[in-house]
Design a protein around this motif. Structure first.
Motif, PDB file in Angstrom:
ATOM      1  N   VAL A  16       0.904  -1.197  -0.153  1.00 33.60           N
ATOM      2  CA  VAL A  16       0.008   0.108   0.095  1.00 33.60           C
ATOM      3  C   VAL A  16       0.879   1.039   0.029  1.00 33.60           C
ATOM      4  N   SER A  17       0.241   2.306  -0.457  1.00 37.11           N
ATOM      5  CA  SER A  17       1.140   3.435  -0.422  1.00 37.11           C
ATOM      6  C   SER A  17      -0.041   4.754  -0.144  1.00 37.11           C
ATOM      7  N   PRO A  18       0.814   5.975   0.211  1.00 37.05           N
ATOM      8  CA  PRO A  18      -0.019   7.115   0.305  1.00 37.05           C
ATOM      9  C   PRO A  18      -1.100   7.138  -0.556  1.00 37.05           C
ATOM     10  N   GLY A  19      -2.436   7.524  -0.035  1.00 34.04           N
ATOM     11  CA  GLY A  19      -3.668   7.537  -0.981  1.00 34.04           C
ATOM     12  C   GLY A  19      -4.360   6.425  -0.950  1.00 34.04           C
ATOM     13  N   THR A  20      -3.746   5.359  -0.651  1.00 34.27           N
ATOM     14  CA  THR A  20      -4.838   4.241  -0.480  1.00 34.27           C
ATOM     15  C   THR A  20      -5.679   4.470   0.799  1.00 34.27           C
ATOM     16  N   HIS A  21      -7.209   4.491   0.588  1.00 38.15           N
ATOM     17  CA  HIS A  21      -8.212   4.573   1.281  1.00 38.15           C
ATOM     18  C   HIS A  21      -9.207   3.676   1.368  1.00 38.15           C
ATOM     19  N   ALA A  22     -10.218   3.895   2.271  1.00 37.29           N
ATOM     20  CA  ALA A  22     -11.454   3.304   2.276  1.00 37.29           C
ATOM     21  C   ALA A  22     -12.380   4.036   3.249  1.00 37.29           C
ATOM     22  N   GLU A  23     -13.598   3.788   3.117  1.00 33.36           N
ATOM     23  CA  GLU A  23     -14.590   4.378   3.876  1.00 33.36           C
ATOM     24  C   GLU A  23     -15.805   3.644   4.281  1.00 33.36           C
ATOM     25  N   LEU A  24     -16.270   3.836   5.366  1.00 30.77           N
ATOM     26  CA  LEU A  24     -17.675   3.167   5.869  1.00 30.77           C
ATOM     27  C   LEU A  24     -18.827   3.997   6.342  1.00 30.77           C
ATOM     28  N   LEU A  46     -14.100   5.375  17.736  1.00 35.77           N
ATOM     29  CA  LEU A  46     -12.709   4.815  17.672  1.00 35.77           C
ATOM     30  C   LEU A  46     -12.660   3.610  16.738  1.00 35.77           C
ATOM     31  N   ALA A  47     -13.675   2.763  17.133  1.00 34.60           N
ATOM     32  CA  ALA A  47     -13.925   1.217  16.693  1.00 34.60           C
ATOM     33  C   ALA A  47     -14.225   1.568  15.123  1.00 34.60           C
ATOM     34  N   LEU A  48     -14.993   2.282  14.763  1.00 27.16           N
ATOM     35  CA  LEU A  48     -15.441   2.508  13.429  1.00 27.16           C
ATOM     36  C   LEU A  48     -14.216   3.185  12.493  1.00 27.16           C
ATOM     37  N   ALA A  49     -13.301   4.006  13.309  1.00 28.24           N
ATOM     38  CA  ALA A  49     -12.082   4.668  12.578  1.00 28.24           C
ATOM     39  C   ALA A  49     -11.089   3.438  12.391  1.00 28.24           C
ATOM     40  N   GLU A  50     -11.021   2.539  13.325  1.00 28.75           N
ATOM     41  CA  GLU A  50     -10.200   1.268  13.206  1.00 28.75           C
ATOM     42  C   GLU A  50     -10.725   0.145  12.057  1.00 28.75           C
ATOM     43  N   ALA A  51     -12.031   0.271  11.886  1.00 28.98           N
ATOM     44  CA  ALA A  51     -12.664  -0.662  10.979  1.00 28.98           C
ATOM     45  C   ALA A  51     -12.492   0.049   9.790  1.00 28.98           C
ATOM     46  N   ARG A  73     -10.495  -1.898   6.663  1.00 25.74           N
ATOM     47  CA  ARG A  73     -11.054  -2.309   5.423  1.00 25.74           C
ATOM     48  C   ARG A  73     -10.112  -1.677   4.259  1.00 25.74           C
ATOM     49  N   ALA A  74      -9.235  -0.346   4.668  1.00 24.83           N
ATOM     50  CA  ALA A  74      -8.217   0.033   3.637  1.00 24.83           C
ATOM     51  C   ALA A  74      -7.223  -0.978   3.281  1.00 24.83           C
ATOM     52  N   LEU A  75      -6.752  -1.751   4.224  1.00 22.42           N
ATOM     53  CA  LEU A  75      -5.711  -2.725   4.087  1.00 22.42           C
ATOM     54  C   LEU A  75      -6.137  -4.108   3.432  1.00 22.42           C
ATOM     55  N   ALA A  76      -7.654  -4.359   3.390  1.00 21.81           N
ATOM     56  CA  ALA A  76      -8.013  -5.618   2.997  1.00 21.81           C
ATOM     57  C   ALA A  76      -8.040  -5.695   1.575  1.00 21.81           C
ATOM     58  N   GLY A  77      -7.318  -6.944   1.081  1.00 17.17           N
ATOM     59  CA  GLY A  77      -6.975  -7.404   0.076  1.00 17.17           C
ATOM     60  C   GLY A  77      -5.539  -7.011  -0.261  1.00 17.17           C
ATOM     61  N   THR A  92     -19.995   8.693   8.399  1.00 20.14           N
ATOM     62  CA  THR A  92     -18.970   8.282   7.524  1.00 20.14           C
ATOM     63  C   THR A  92     -17.701   8.356   7.954  1.00 20.14           C
ATOM     64  N   VAL A  93     -16.975   7.308   7.957  1.00 26.27           N
ATOM     65  CA  VAL A  93     -15.401   7.591   8.444  1.00 26.27           C
ATOM     66  C   VAL A  93     -14.781   7.084   7.120  1.00 26.27           C
ATOM     67  N   ARG A  94     -13.649   7.913   6.920  1.00 26.62           N
ATOM     68  CA  ARG A  94     -12.773   7.731   5.856  1.00 26.62           C
ATOM     69  C   ARG A  94     -11.256   7.615   6.465  1.00 26.62           C
ATOM     70  N   ALA A  95     -10.675   6.502   5.959  1.00 27.36           N
ATOM     71  CA  ALA A  95      -9.226   6.403   6.440  1.00 27.36           C
ATOM     72  C   ALA A  95      -8.489   6.381   5.345  1.00 27.36           C
ATOM     73  N   GLU A  96      -7.226   7.072   5.356  1.00 22.72           N
ATOM     74  CA  GLU A  96      -6.400   7.194   4.189  1.00 22.72           C
ATOM     75  C   GLU A  96      -4.846   7.255   4.663  1.00 22.72           C
ATOM     76  N   VAL A  97      -4.317   6.282   3.826  1.00 22.42           N
ATOM     77  CA  VAL A  97      -2.897   6.013   4.236  1.00 22.42           C
ATOM     78  C   VAL A  97      -2.107   7.235   4.045  1.00 22.42           C
ATOM     79  N   VAL A  98      -1.293   7.722   4.901  1.00 23.61           N
ATOM     80  CA  VAL A  98      -0.621   8.946   4.805  1.00 23.61           C
ATOM     81  C   VAL A  98       0.913   8.541   4.886  1.00 23.61           C
ATOM     82  N   TYR A  99       1.211   7.418   5.306  1.00 28.95           N
ATOM     83  CA  TYR A  99       2.667   7.077   5.384  1.00 28.95           C
ATOM     84  C   TYR A  99       2.620   5.707   5.843  1.00 28.95           C
TER      85      TYR A  99
END
Length: 135
Positions: free
Chosen positions: A8-16, A43-48, A52-56, A84-91
Motif C-alpha cells: 500500500v502507499s499513501p492515498g490508499t483509502h476506504a470508508e464506511l 474509535l472502533a469505526l475509525a479502526e474498522a 478495510r483500507a488494507l483488505a485485499g 461516515t468514516v474515511r481512512a487514508e494511508v498517509v505513510y
C-alpha cells in the motif's frame, strides 16, 4: 524470513458508513451517560475503516494490528444519525502504516478526526506470542 513490503502507499483509502444505534451510545458503552455516539464506538469505526483500507492488500498469512491512536471527537451524533468514516494511508514504511481518519455526519459536518497507526504482522507468529489466559 525477511518481511515482505507492504503493498500500500499513501492515498490508499476506504470508508464506511454507520447508522448510530442505542448500542453505540456513550451510555451503552460506559463512556458517559448521554444517548449519543460514544467515543469508543467512533474509535472502533475509525479502526474498522483502516482495516478495510488494507483488505485485499495483505496475504492470508498477514494481518494488521492497531498500535497507536489519536482521535478528537468533536460533534455529537444522535441515535439514528449516520457517520461516515474515511481512512487514508498517509505513510507506509516497513511494517508500519499510518492513516488519517475523518468522520462526518450526513450533513458533512466534522464529527471527529485523528490518526491511527497499524503494524502488519505474520498471523501465526503474532498469535504464538500471545500469553495464555492462565499465565
Amino acid at each position: 524470513m525477511p518481511q515482505q513490503p507492504i503493498p500500500v502507499s499513501p492515498g490508499t483509502h476506504a470508508e464506511l458508513t454507520h447508522t448510530v444505534t442505542d448500542a453505540d451510545t456513550a451510555e451503552a458503552v460506559g463512556s458517559g451517560d448521554l444517548p449519543v455516539l460514544g467515543t469508543p464506538r467512533l474509535l472502533a469505526l475509525a479502526e474498522a475503516a483502516t482495516v478495510r483500507a488494507l483488505a485485499g492488500h495483505l496475504g492470508a498469512d498477514r494481518t494488521s494490528v492497531g498500535t497507536r491512536v489519536s482521535l478528537e471527537h468533536l460533534l455529537p451524533t444522535p441515535v439514528g444519525g449516520t457517520v461516515t468514516v474515511r481512512a487514508e494511508v498517509v505513510y507506509a514504511d516497513g511494517r508500519l502504516v499510518r492513516f488519517s481518519v475523518v468522520a462526518e455526519d450526513a450533513a458533512r459536518r466534522l464529527v471527529g478526526q485523528g490518526e491511527v497507526t497499524r503494524v502488519v504482522v505474520d498471523r501465526e507468529r503474532f498469535l504464538a506470542r500471545v500469553p495464555s489466559a492462565d499465565a
